[in-house]
Scaffold this active site. Structure first.
Site, PDB file in Angstrom:
ATOM      1  N   TRP A  12       0.842  -1.193   0.000  1.00  0.00           N
ATOM      2  CA  TRP A  12       0.000   0.000   0.000  1.00  0.00           C
ATOM      3  C   TRP A  12       0.886   1.255   0.000  1.00  0.00           C
ATOM      4  CZ3 TRP A  12      -4.711  -0.883  -1.339  1.00  0.00           C
ATOM      5  CH2 TRP A  12      -5.647   0.163  -1.315  1.00  0.00           C
ATOM      6  N   ASP A  20       0.309  10.920  -0.380  1.00  0.00           N
ATOM      7  CA  ASP A  20      -0.731  11.949  -0.365  1.00  0.00           C
ATOM      8  C   ASP A  20      -2.101  11.338  -0.083  1.00  0.00           C
ATOM      9  OD1 ASP A  20      -1.110  10.613  -2.798  1.00  0.00           O
ATOM     10  OD2 ASP A  20      -1.768  12.414  -3.832  1.00  0.00           O
ATOM     11  N   GLU A  63      -3.231   8.543  -2.096  1.00  0.00           N
ATOM     12  CA  GLU A  63      -2.438   7.331  -1.878  1.00  0.00           C
ATOM     13  C   GLU A  63      -1.604   6.951  -3.090  1.00  0.00           C
ATOM     14  OE1 GLU A  63      -6.021   4.812  -0.551  1.00  0.00           O
ATOM     15  OE2 GLU A  63      -4.829   5.039   1.260  1.00  0.00           O
ATOM     16  N   GLU A  64      -1.219   7.933  -3.871  1.00  0.00           N
ATOM     17  CA  GLU A  64      -0.491   7.650  -5.109  1.00  0.00           C
ATOM     18  C   GLU A  64       0.900   8.255  -5.136  1.00  0.00           C
ATOM     19  OE1 GLU A  64      -3.232   9.369  -7.874  1.00  0.00           O
ATOM     20  OE2 GLU A  64      -4.425   7.536  -8.059  1.00  0.00           O
ATOM     21  N   GLU A  90     -18.562   7.217  -5.131  1.00  0.00           N
ATOM     22  CA  GLU A  90     -17.316   7.982  -5.135  1.00  0.00           C
ATOM     23  C   GLU A  90     -17.271   8.944  -6.321  1.00  0.00           C
ATOM     24  OE1 GLU A  90     -13.458   6.082  -6.389  1.00  0.00           O
ATOM     25  OE2 GLU A  90     -12.965   6.418  -4.279  1.00  0.00           O
TER      26      GLU A  90
END
Ligand code: NAG
Ligand code: NAG
Ligand code: NAG
Ligand code: NAG
Ligand code: NAG
Ligand code: NAG
Ligand code: NAG
Length: 627
Positions: free
Chosen positions: A148, A204, A207-208, A430
């Site tokens: 992750w 960030d 999550e990238e 989303e």
């Protein structure tokens, strides 16, 4: 029945907004009632995703927020520290404005977070503080070992802010001992984490990107500022908050490039940096008592408004559903223009955040009784009010009223766009399709619901302030006014924190034992696509299970030294048995020949000597690149 009606009402509201209303009045009719209806759906939607009794979170641990009930394509059935803290910030704010039924949920949240703080995870342990940077856990409060984007350093800051908001209420309502004994120990861990790690890179909010994120830095500054204040109110002090917050504010200035806020710096990723990250950062640090401060990028600051225009404009040409909408009107917005996740679509929470920033800004202008336009935000104003000129506008003048009305109408446009793409059930996913507006990706996304509620609350406050007829119910100040002066020289600093399980809040008493951060270096030549892992006989090492093996880091791998490394917090004074593994590009595994053992030093050795390093070289079969 009501839900079918909602669609019709939204459509009507959209028709209304096509012609800008003259003067200082808002859509008092339909839009307001649509928002009231959807706000209650959204609040319930968020509660439905919270354990143990939420309709879509049955069996989930008490106080744990599920990101979305969606378990496949995508699987969001986890709990994220960031999303959970944002959810409970909203719930605490709703509680403070009269929804007293939320108290038990807040108490459950405090308990769940006290437990989660102690769960050792791939980012580390509580003892070192590093474990607090873990972005997500299983909904039964256990560690998630999969690869992750970690660590993510916004979670502790947001959680501290949420818990501080509740602590302030406790202090005013006879809850001094609960504040001191139950909540403060949880907050203190998070503040110590922020003060210790703010100057290190992390992933960030999407999550990238690994680097420094505006959103993270902005909310870290806020957390340290209000952390210092609440500590004093408890008769304590947060020396680390006080020593670090000016440096964080100093660093925050680095994100401004003269035209817009660059979302991620200290990163190798090549993007424009135009990103909803910055809008979300501005609303998460909104202070109704603040001036239109540039240094903290307050919603009404020239910088934040210039940034808002650049951000919104970046989506005008790229989404089919935005085609034909004039450059002066609201459009659907997403995370960032280069986004390819689910083919890169508008997000409800991003589009609503733009409206929220403008409602927050309006509260500030109305509170100050004036509004300034500078060369920095003139393009923003000109686009929504062509007669705008650089200058000062005071309340009570028609130009002030016109500018406010233009900003409010522009903001309402974003709410109407979202309204147009909410399905008849009122449910919020989303994303919505860039091609045709249908809902996409995770259904019932908690953060989408939260963003609707906070947008609605901000709009209510702006309108109430103007009408002066009802309680504005603004979000509480975090003391921005007393903490917005930027030091003349920025320094790269850190304060060593201490961390302890918050047992009075429900953390297990045997958790959070002392660990030592061990750096395992292994020289292992690999071909592109082949990765090194580590496993061993403890939970931290995956207990010999391939699915839970610890992925190595190749960031320091060079042609002269094929270095893979693992930085792992391990219980002091224990012995582990472990091995390195290779995962081939086809997914198959190669094991080292023999087991290794290592005895972790005793507690207390680490702080004096720095990290313990274990150097070795791969011993076993080498992989072969596919031809
Ligand atoms: C927690 O949940 C995960 C994922 O569903 C599961 O694999 C694990 O066994 C559960 N652990 C406990 C202690 O229930
Ligand atoms: C640490 O702080 C210094 C001074 O503000 C800054 O130049 C540097 O980029 C920061 N690094 C990180 C990773 O935050
Ligand atoms: C909107 O602005 C873009 C560039 O900023 C321009 O190319 C386009 O023609 C404008 N569209 C309208 C309808 O004015
Ligand atoms: C809408 O667009 C999405 C792709 O963005 C597509 O998957 C879907 O089938 C489309 N739906 C309709 C009703 O056209
Ligand atoms: C490790 O795995 C074994 C079975 O493979 C199991 O019996 C044991 O309880 C596990 N230990 C831990 C700490 O998870
Ligand atoms: C792991 O292996 C080491 C070395 O054999 C042993 O001393 C230790 O007790 C083992 N730990 C567990 C949790 O089984
Ligand atoms: C040695 O490693 C293997 C995995 O390769 C593991 O199954 C075994 O339990 C280990 N033995 C000891 C004594 O740790």
């Amino acid at each position: 029945m009501m839900l079918k009606l909602l669609v019709a009402v939204f459509a009507a509201a959209l028709a209304n907004s096509a012609s800008a209303l003259p003067g200082f009045q808002y859509h008092q009719g339909d839009l307001a009632s649509d928002i009231a209806t959807e706000k209650s759906i959204a609040l319930q939607g968020a509660l439905d995703n919270i354990g143990p009794n939420g309709a879509k979170a049955l069996g989930v641990s008490a106080g744990v927020v599920v990101a979305s009930p969606s378990t496949v394509d995508p699987n969001y059935f986890y709990t994220w520290s960031r999303d959970s803290a944002l959810t409970f910030k909203m719930l605490v704010d709703e509680f403070l404005t009269g929804n007293t039924g939320l108290k038990s949920h807040i108490e459950d949240y405090i308990n769940a977070q006290a437990i989660l703080q102690t769960v050792s995870n791939p980012s580390g342990s509580l003892s070192s503080g590093r474990g607090l940077g873990e972005p997500k856990f299983y909904v039964n409060e256990t560690r998630f070992n999969g690869a992750w984007g970690r660590p993510q350093r916004d979670g502790p800051a947001l959680r501290a802010t949420t818990l501080i908001a509740y602590t302030k209420w406790l202090l005013k309502n006879g809850g001094m001992s609960e504040a001191m004994n139950v909540v403060w120990p949880v907050i203190k861990n998070d503040l110590n984490y922020v003060a210790q790690f703010w100057n290190q890179t992390g992933f960030d909010l999407w999550e990238e990107v690994s680097g420094s994120s505006f959103f993270t830095t902005a909310i870290q500054h806020r957390a340290l500022v209000e952390g210092a204040t609440i500590a004093k109110q408890l008769g304590l002090s947060c020396a680390n908050c006080e020593s670090q917050s000016p440096s964080v504010l100093c660093f925050l200035q680095s994100f401004w490039n003269g035209e817009y806020i660059v979302a991620n710096i200290n990163t190798g990723v090549s993007r424009t940096g135009i990103d909803a990250n910055t809008i979300l950062g501005s609303i998460a640090t909104f202070d109704p008592d603040a001036c239109c401060t540039e240094s903290t990028f307050q919603p009404c600051s020239h910088r934040a408004l210039a940034n808002l225009k650049v951000y919104v404009d970046s989506f005008r040409e790229i989404y089919a559903i935005n085609a034909g909408i004039s450059n002066s009107s609201a459009v659907a917005t997403g995370r960032y223009a280069e986004d390819v996740y689910f083919n890169g679509n508008p997000w409800y929470l991003c589009t609503l955040a733009v409206a929220e920033q403008l409602y927050d800004a309006t509260q500030q202008w109305l509170g100050h009784h004036n509004l300034f336009i500078s060369d920095i935000d003139l393009p923003f104003w000109e686009s929504i009010y062509p007669a705008a000129k650089i200058g000062q506008y005071n309340s009570g003048t028609p130009s002030f009223d016109n500018l406010i009305a233009a900003a409010m109408n522009f903001a309402d446009g974003f709410v109407n766009i979202v309204g147009k793409h909410i399905p008849s059930s009122g449910a919020l996913s989303e994303q919505f399709s860039r091609e045709n507006g249908t809902a996409l990706s995770a259904h019932d996304l908690t953060w989408s619901y939260v963003s609707y509620v906070t947008m609605a609350a901000a709009r209510h406050a702006a309108i109430a302030l103007n009408a002066a007829a009802q309680e504005p119910n603004q979000v509480p100040s975090w003391g921005e006014r007393y903490a917005d002066i930027v030091p003349s020289v920025c320094v790269a600093t850190s304060a060593q924190g201490s961390y302890a399980a918050a047992t009075a809040a429900g953390a297990p008493p045997d958790a959070g034992g002392c660990t030592v951060t061990v750096l395992f270096d292994v020289d292992a030549s690999t071909y592109y696509g082949e990765n090194i892992y580590m496993t061993g006989n403890t939970t931290d090492l995956g207990n010999w299970s391939l699915a839970d093996a610890v992925p190595g880091n190749a960031a320091k791998y060079t042609s002269s030294r094929p270095l893979w490394y693992f930085e792992i917090d391990l219980p002091a004074s224990t012995t582990i048995s472990y091995k390195y593994l290779r995962q081939e590009s086809d997914g198959s595994w190669l094991w080292e020949t023999s087991n290794r053992t290592y005895s972790i030093p005793a507690c207390g050795t680490q702080a004096e000597t720095g990290n313990v390093v274990v150097e070795s070289s791969w011993v076993g079969p080498s992989g072969m690149a596919p031809r």
